[in-house]
Write a protein that holds these residues in place. Structure first.
Motif, PDB file in Angstrom:
ATOM      1  N   VAL A 532      -8.681  31.589   6.780  1.00 24.35           N
ATOM      2  CA  VAL A 532      -8.850  31.257   5.362  1.00 24.35           C
ATOM      3  C   VAL A 532      -7.720  31.869   4.532  1.00 24.35           C
ATOM      4  O   VAL A 532      -7.164  31.218   3.640  1.00 24.35           O
ATOM      5  CB  VAL A 532     -10.224  31.737   4.849  1.00 24.35           C
ATOM      6  CG1 VAL A 532     -10.286  31.651   3.331  1.00 24.35           C
ATOM      7  CG2 VAL A 532     -11.342  30.892   5.457  1.00 24.35           C
ATOM      8  N   THR A 533      -7.367  33.120   4.817  1.00 24.62           N
ATOM      9  CA  THR A 533      -6.275  33.760   4.079  1.00 24.62           C
ATOM     10  C   THR A 533      -4.960  33.031   4.320  1.00 24.62           C
ATOM     11  O   THR A 533      -4.158  32.843   3.391  1.00 24.62           O
ATOM     12  CB  THR A 533      -6.150  35.234   4.498  1.00 24.62           C
ATOM     13  OG1 THR A 533      -7.399  35.894   4.291  1.00 24.62           O
ATOM     14  CG2 THR A 533      -5.076  35.939   3.687  1.00 24.62           C
ATOM     15  N   ALA A 534      -4.728  32.601   5.562  1.00 31.27           N
ATOM     16  CA  ALA A 534      -3.524  31.819   5.871  1.00 31.27           C
ATOM     17  C   ALA A 534      -3.549  30.482   5.145  1.00 31.27           C
ATOM     18  O   ALA A 534      -2.522  30.008   4.634  1.00 31.27           O
ATOM     19  CB  ALA A 534      -3.421  31.608   7.381  1.00 31.27           C
ATOM     20  N   LEU A 535      -4.728  29.884   5.060  1.00 33.63           N
ATOM     21  CA  LEU A 535      -4.873  28.604   4.366  1.00 33.63           C
ATOM     22  C   LEU A 535      -4.578  28.763   2.878  1.00 33.63           C
ATOM     23  O   LEU A 535      -3.858  27.953   2.272  1.00 33.63           O
ATOM     24  CB  LEU A 535      -6.300  28.075   4.576  1.00 33.63           C
ATOM     25  CG  LEU A 535      -6.603  26.636   4.166  1.00 33.63           C
ATOM     26  CD1 LEU A 535      -5.761  25.654   4.966  1.00 33.63           C
ATOM     27  CD2 LEU A 535      -8.083  26.333   4.356  1.00 33.63           C
ATOM     28  N   ALA A 537      -2.673  31.064   1.522  1.00 31.49           N
ATOM     29  CA  ALA A 537      -1.245  31.334   1.367  1.00 31.49           C
ATOM     30  C   ALA A 537      -0.425  30.057   1.453  1.00 31.49           C
ATOM     31  O   ALA A 537       0.564  29.887   0.731  1.00 31.49           O
ATOM     32  CB  ALA A 537      -0.787  32.329   2.433  1.00 31.49           C
ATOM     33  N   GLU A 538      -0.855  29.140   2.313  1.00 31.53           N
ATOM     34  CA  GLU A 538      -0.086  27.904   2.517  1.00 31.53           C
ATOM     35  C   GLU A 538      -0.326  26.888   1.411  1.00 31.53           C
ATOM     36  O   GLU A 538       0.553  26.089   1.088  1.00 31.53           O
ATOM     37  CB  GLU A 538      -0.463  27.292   3.876  1.00 31.53           C
ATOM     38  CG  GLU A 538       0.379  26.113   4.302  1.00 31.53           C
ATOM     39  CD  GLU A 538       1.858  26.468   4.426  1.00 31.53           C
ATOM     40  OE1 GLU A 538       2.689  25.611   4.053  1.00 31.53           O
ATOM     41  OE2 GLU A 538       2.178  27.594   4.857  1.00 31.53           O
ATOM     42  N   LEU A 539      -1.511  26.918   0.803  1.00 32.36           N
ATOM     43  CA  LEU A 539      -1.886  25.866  -0.147  1.00 32.36           C
ATOM     44  C   LEU A 539      -1.811  26.313  -1.607  1.00 32.36           C
ATOM     45  O   LEU A 539      -2.403  25.681  -2.473  1.00 32.36           O
ATOM     46  CB  LEU A 539      -3.311  25.382   0.159  1.00 32.36           C
ATOM     47  CG  LEU A 539      -3.511  24.724   1.531  1.00 32.36           C
ATOM     48  CD1 LEU A 539      -4.963  24.313   1.710  1.00 32.36           C
ATOM     49  CD2 LEU A 539      -2.599  23.520   1.696  1.00 32.36           C
ATOM     50  N   GLN A 540      -1.099  27.392  -1.883  1.00 33.51           N
ATOM     51  CA  GLN A 540      -1.051  27.903  -3.254  1.00 33.51           C
ATOM     52  C   GLN A 540      -0.621  26.836  -4.253  1.00 33.51           C
ATOM     53  O   GLN A 540      -1.271  26.610  -5.277  1.00 33.51           O
ATOM     54  CB  GLN A 540      -0.081  29.086  -3.334  1.00 33.51           C
ATOM     55  CG  GLN A 540      -0.559  30.311  -2.597  1.00 33.51           C
ATOM     56  CD  GLN A 540       0.382  31.482  -2.787  1.00 33.51           C
ATOM     57  OE1 GLN A 540       0.862  31.713  -3.892  1.00 33.51           O
ATOM     58  NE2 GLN A 540       0.648  32.215  -1.728  1.00 33.51           N
ATOM     59  N   ILE A 554      -5.883  17.715  -0.912  1.00 35.13           N
ATOM     60  CA  ILE A 554      -5.189  18.948  -0.563  1.00 35.13           C
ATOM     61  C   ILE A 554      -5.170  19.042   0.962  1.00 35.13           C
ATOM     62  O   ILE A 554      -6.217  19.160   1.595  1.00 35.13           O
ATOM     63  CB  ILE A 554      -5.877  20.162  -1.190  1.00 35.13           C
ATOM     64  CG1 ILE A 554      -5.838  20.057  -2.710  1.00 35.13           C
ATOM     65  CG2 ILE A 554      -5.224  21.461  -0.735  1.00 35.13           C
ATOM     66  CD1 ILE A 554      -6.507  21.195  -3.435  1.00 35.13           C
ATOM     67  N   THR A 555      -3.986  18.962   1.546  1.00 32.69           N
ATOM     68  CA  THR A 555      -3.866  18.878   3.001  1.00 32.69           C
ATOM     69  C   THR A 555      -2.882  19.919   3.520  1.00 32.69           C
ATOM     70  O   THR A 555      -2.037  20.435   2.786  1.00 32.69           O
ATOM     71  CB  THR A 555      -3.386  17.485   3.433  1.00 32.69           C
ATOM     72  OG1 THR A 555      -2.104  17.238   2.848  1.00 32.69           O
ATOM     73  CG2 THR A 555      -4.367  16.409   3.002  1.00 32.69           C
ATOM     74  N   VAL A 556      -3.000  20.202   4.829  1.00 31.98           N
ATOM     75  CA  VAL A 556      -2.102  21.141   5.487  1.00 31.98           C
ATOM     76  C   VAL A 556      -1.926  20.695   6.934  1.00 31.98           C
ATOM     77  O   VAL A 556      -2.869  20.221   7.571  1.00 31.98           O
ATOM     78  CB  VAL A 556      -2.659  22.578   5.423  1.00 31.98           C
ATOM     79  CG1 VAL A 556      -3.989  22.691   6.135  1.00 31.98           C
ATOM     80  CG2 VAL A 556      -1.653  23.571   5.993  1.00 31.98           C
ATOM     81  N   LEU A 557      -0.709  20.819   7.453  1.00 29.62           N
ATOM     82  CA  LEU A 557      -0.447  20.495   8.853  1.00 29.62           C
ATOM     83  C   LEU A 557      -0.978  21.605   9.754  1.00 29.62           C
ATOM     84  O   LEU A 557      -0.929  22.788   9.409  1.00 29.62           O
ATOM     85  CB  LEU A 557       1.052  20.323   9.087  1.00 29.62           C
ATOM     86  CG  LEU A 557       1.699  19.080   8.477  1.00 29.62           C
ATOM     87  CD1 LEU A 557       3.204  19.130   8.678  1.00 29.62           C
ATOM     88  CD2 LEU A 557       1.130  17.817   9.102  1.00 29.62           C
ATOM     89  N   LEU A 561      -0.439  25.771   9.526  1.00 30.57           N
ATOM     90  CA  LEU A 561      -1.573  26.687   9.356  1.00 30.57           C
ATOM     91  C   LEU A 561      -1.637  27.688  10.497  1.00 30.57           C
ATOM     92  O   LEU A 561      -1.862  28.895  10.276  1.00 30.57           O
ATOM     93  CB  LEU A 561      -2.877  25.885   9.272  1.00 30.57           C
ATOM     94  CG  LEU A 561      -4.175  26.692   9.159  1.00 30.57           C
ATOM     95  CD1 LEU A 561      -4.146  27.614   7.948  1.00 30.57           C
ATOM     96  CD2 LEU A 561      -5.377  25.753   9.097  1.00 30.57           C
ATOM     97  N   VAL A 562      -1.451  27.218  11.721  1.00 29.95           N
ATOM     98  CA  VAL A 562      -1.495  28.109  12.883  1.00 29.95           C
ATOM     99  C   VAL A 562      -0.401  29.169  12.783  1.00 29.95           C
ATOM    100  O   VAL A 562      -0.646  30.361  13.022  1.00 29.95           O
ATOM    101  CB  VAL A 562      -1.370  27.309  14.189  1.00 29.95           C
ATOM    102  CG1 VAL A 562      -1.157  28.255  15.381  1.00 29.95           C
ATOM    103  CG2 VAL A 562      -2.616  26.457  14.426  1.00 29.95           C
TER     104      VAL A 562
END
Length: 771
Positions: A532-535, A537-540, A554-557, A561-562
């Motif tokens: 969740v913290t990584a998510l 950070a990536e989606l700010q 709102i999407t992320v590859l 994320l990994v």
């Protein structure tokens, strides 16, 4: 060996909670007998009277006198006659003669006398009679402040079967309290198992208590083995190694804390491999044919040793003295500490584990060296202390140590105080009603039961919570009765309801102690919080974009994320052991992402490629040097993207998970910021720690840092280890003081700022804009 160990824990096992002590003695007896005869747990402090008149009158004396008698042979002469020790005495004597001006005979006599003195100061003098006397005292005294001490009968049977193999038992408990080794020895003796020799710091060698601990099996090791930094005390190390190896050869069981010392934060410490390396040496050179390693986890509803708040605020540790020990014992006897739970993991063969890791090392050798089988050299031992350490051996010992700590941490029983503290600090920091706390407690409890986690409580949730609040006390949790007026039938009439408002004491220093209990729960949610913290950070940028929110897009590859999650794991590498050494951390991250998909927090979407793109990728594949399997895995990851759910329910769950790691992220961020203040100068570790503490205090006062538990010394020191690992910091020891300074490549403000930015990227929070 590397599969999930069978822990012999029934998901339905619970401990009966009795709030307070009934005044009726017969009622006490009935309640305690029911506790003792509970099918899934045994209160080892209770003894059923025998049939004879003597056993009825002198119940505990009769019971203790029936224990099996063991001899604990002294091995002083054997150690002093050891050929390896004699060789080291000779070498040390030559050095003494050359450096200090003694004659060869004088130097040899002096060195030999010192070796003997080291051994006499170190060795255990375990006494079967003293063990039985202390067992009787424990039966009489522990119920004064401990409600019950529980272990599963199946685990006791497991220990007995392990003892019957004739192999040395190596007990490896996580270390929370000085009561740990007392309880383990008590349990071994009362179940007719040979008491182990216990490695103890020489800070416990205080008048009377040092003698007592030595008689109960303790052997004392100096806290600082090398008196002069940079010069290894080869003689002391050799005596210690020989003592351990000869003790194993003589048939003694062994117990030591692989973490080194007690945890100050409630989380397991990173393992120290010194004594474990000697155990591995003893197997590899044929001193013992095998040994059974037994990870152990213990937990307390309330920590018997008090708290470590002073140390975490930067104050020096108080040394143990006779007077302080007496005061601590008296204070403990006057207290109420609830339940103690001991959990023995399944024993595993040292031989099988070494062979497994050897095979794994041969399959995945060090990149810097060609594939070769693991070889054994006596100088490998970190205790023995030579400067040449074979990397494969170091990795082998470290892998076993990390495996032990991971298994023990996952087996740690969860107390009601852990769950309540966890919820108050991470979900209800601003307070809640008792009803809300009960509802959240039920949710956590169901999750723990579903995952077959050992929980040491039972009964109605509201009673469990009230019991936990009573144990934690008003210094950590405030309770207030409040009257709430609500309208009935519009504005025509009103009714008043009295509710109990509960709020954590989130001011310093109380909040640091409360976080100690909360951190035990953090171990079971750390990977969720990492993702969740990584998510976040990536989606700010997307989460702060009104258009993306309005379009619900709102999407992320997946690979992005990994990679973010793996980076955060790397930052927190000295705070948590995220998986067993035989597992791939990336696989654990992907499993956690799959769990979020199952909960609906994120949904998976496949990338849609145009026909021309697909043709181009198929054409490019023909010229790729990687294997088909690796290529396909890489392509599959790149094609997967996730869409974030924006529902209030899911946002609330994510914020709850994200809050768990925020105190640590804030600490590391402040520590990284202080690297910029280190440009062009050097500081001793203590002064640098103090500067970071001052930075956190300033940020707390200014509202930049919101969590008082961020003000904690252990994570600050761990951040320094991280920066050393990243080759940002250099550490030089001078007169036993660590001097820290920036490496040449990082001794510029702009470059150290990049380190700060790397850590601070995970500091961002707030999903309020999504709701």
């Amino acid at each position: 060996m590397c599969e999930e160990p069978r822990r012999f824990i029934s998901r339905w096992w619970r401990i009966v909670i009795v709030r307070g002590y009934p005044k009726n003695d017969s009622l006490v007896t009935i309640v305690r007998e029911k506790q003792q005869l509970h099918p899934y747990g045994l209160n080892i402090l209770l003894v059923k009277p025998g049939s004879s008149l003597f056993s009825r009158i002198f119940n505990y004396v009769s019971h203790v006198s029936s224990f099996k008698r063991y001899d604990y042979p002294m091995i002083t002469k054997t150690i002093l006659n050891d050929e390896r020790l004699k060789d080291v005495v000779t070498v040390t004597a030559w050095d003494t003669a050359n450096n200090e001006g003694y004659s060869k005979d004088e130097a040899f006599a002096k060195t030999k006398a010192r070796a003997k003195n080291i051994l006499l100061q170190m060795e255990s003098r375990c006494s079967d009679v003293l063990l039985k006397i202390v067992a009787w005292l424990i039966y009489k005294l522990l119920p004064c402040f401990i409600q019950s001490a529980v272990v599963l009968p199946s685990q006791i049977e497991l220990l007995k079967k392990a003892n019957e193999t004739g192999l040395p038992l190596v007990l490896l408990p996580l270390h929370r309290s000085h009561l740990d080794y007392i309880m383990i020895s008590f349990l071994m003796v009362t179940n007719n198992i040979r008491n182990p020799l216990i490695a103890a710091g020489d800070n416990l060698k205080i008048p009377f208590f040092g003698w007592l601990l030595r008689g109960l099996g303790a052997f004392f090791i100096k806290r600082r083995i090398d008196p002069v930094a940079g010069r290894k005390d080869l003689l002391y190390r050799t005596v210690l190694q020989t003592y351990i190896m000869e003790s194993l050869r003589a048939g003694h069981n062994m117990e030591f804390f692989v973490e080194g010392g007690r945890t100050r934060t409630g989380k397991p410490c990173m393992p120290k491999s010194g004594i474990l390396s000697v155990i591995v040496d003893a197997y590899m050179d044929g001193t013992i044919e095998d040994a059974l390693l037994i990870p152990i986890a213990m937990n307390y509803e309330r920590l018997v040793d008090g708290n470590f708040v002073r140390e975490q605020l930067g104050q020096p540790k108080k040394m143990e003295t006779f007077t302080s020990a007496i005061k601590a014992m008296w204070s403990t006897l006057m207290g109420h500490y609830g339940i103690v739970k001991i959990d023995f993991c399944q024993p595993f063969s040292l031989r099988e584990m070494v062979q497994t890791f050897q095979a794994q090392q041969n399959r995945t050798p060090l990149r810097s060296s060609p594939k070769q089988p693991l070889t054994y050299t006596m100088s490998n031992s970190s205790i023995y202390g030579t400067d040449v350490i074979v990397e494969e051996h170091r990795q082998l010992v470290d892998s076993i140590a990390r495996h032990v700590v991971y298994d023990s941490s996952k087996s740690t029983p969860i107390m009601s105080t852990n769950v309540v503290a966890f919820l108050l600090l991470n979900k209800f920091r601003d307070g809640c009603t008792l009803d809300k706390l009960v509802e959240a407690f039920e949710t956590i409890r169901l999750e723990l039961e579903f995952n077959n986690i050992d929980i040491a409580f039972c009964g109605e949730n509201i009673d469990i919570i009230k019991h936990a609040l009573d144990i934690l006390g008003p210094g950590l949790v405030m309770q207030q009765r409040q009257e709430i007026t609500e309208s009935v039938d519009g504005d025509q009439s009103y009714k008043s309801n009295v509710v109990i408002a509960i709020r954590p004491v989130s001011i310093l220093p109380n909040v640091i102690e409360l976080s100690y209990y909360s951190n035990t729960m953090l171990l079971y949610y750390v990977m969720d919080s990492i993702v969740v913290t990584a998510l976040y950070a990536e989606l700010q940028s997307q989460i702060n974009d009104p258009v993306a929110i309005a379009e619900n897009n709102i999407t992320v590859l997946q690979n992005t994320l990994v990679n973010r999650a793996l980076k955060l794991c790397d930052i927190l590498r000295y705070e948590f052991i995220f998986c067993r050494p035989c597992q791939e951390l990336e696989d654990i991250v992907l499993e956690t992402i799959d769990k979020f998909m199952h909960k609906g927090i994120i949904t998976k979407e496949e990338k849609i490629y145009l026909e021309d793109e697909l043709w181009s990728k198929r054409y490019a594949k023909n010229f790729d040097d990687s294997s088909d399997e690796e290529y396909q895995r890489e392509q599959d990851i790149c094609q997967i993207k996730y869409k974030l759910s924006l529902s209030p329910e899911h946002s609330s769950q994510m914020e709850f998970l994200h809050t768990m790691l925020r105190p640590l992220i804030d600490t590391y961020t402040c520590s990284a910021f202080n690297l910029m203040k280190l440009v062009g100068r050097s500081l001793c570790e203590r002064d640098l720690v103090q500067e970071v503490l001052n930075e956190i205090k300033t940020n707390l006062d200014g509202g930049i840092v919101n969590y008082g538990e961020s003000l904690c010394v252990d994570p600050i020191k761990n951040s320094f280890k991280l920066f050393e690992k990243w080759n940002v910091l250099e550490c030089h020891t001078q007169e036993n003081i660590k001097i820290l300074y920036l490496k040449e490549d990082y001794d510029k403000e702009m470059i150290t700022k990049s380190v700060y930015d790397t850590v601070a990227a995970f500091k961002w929070t707030n999903m309020k804009n999504v709701n």
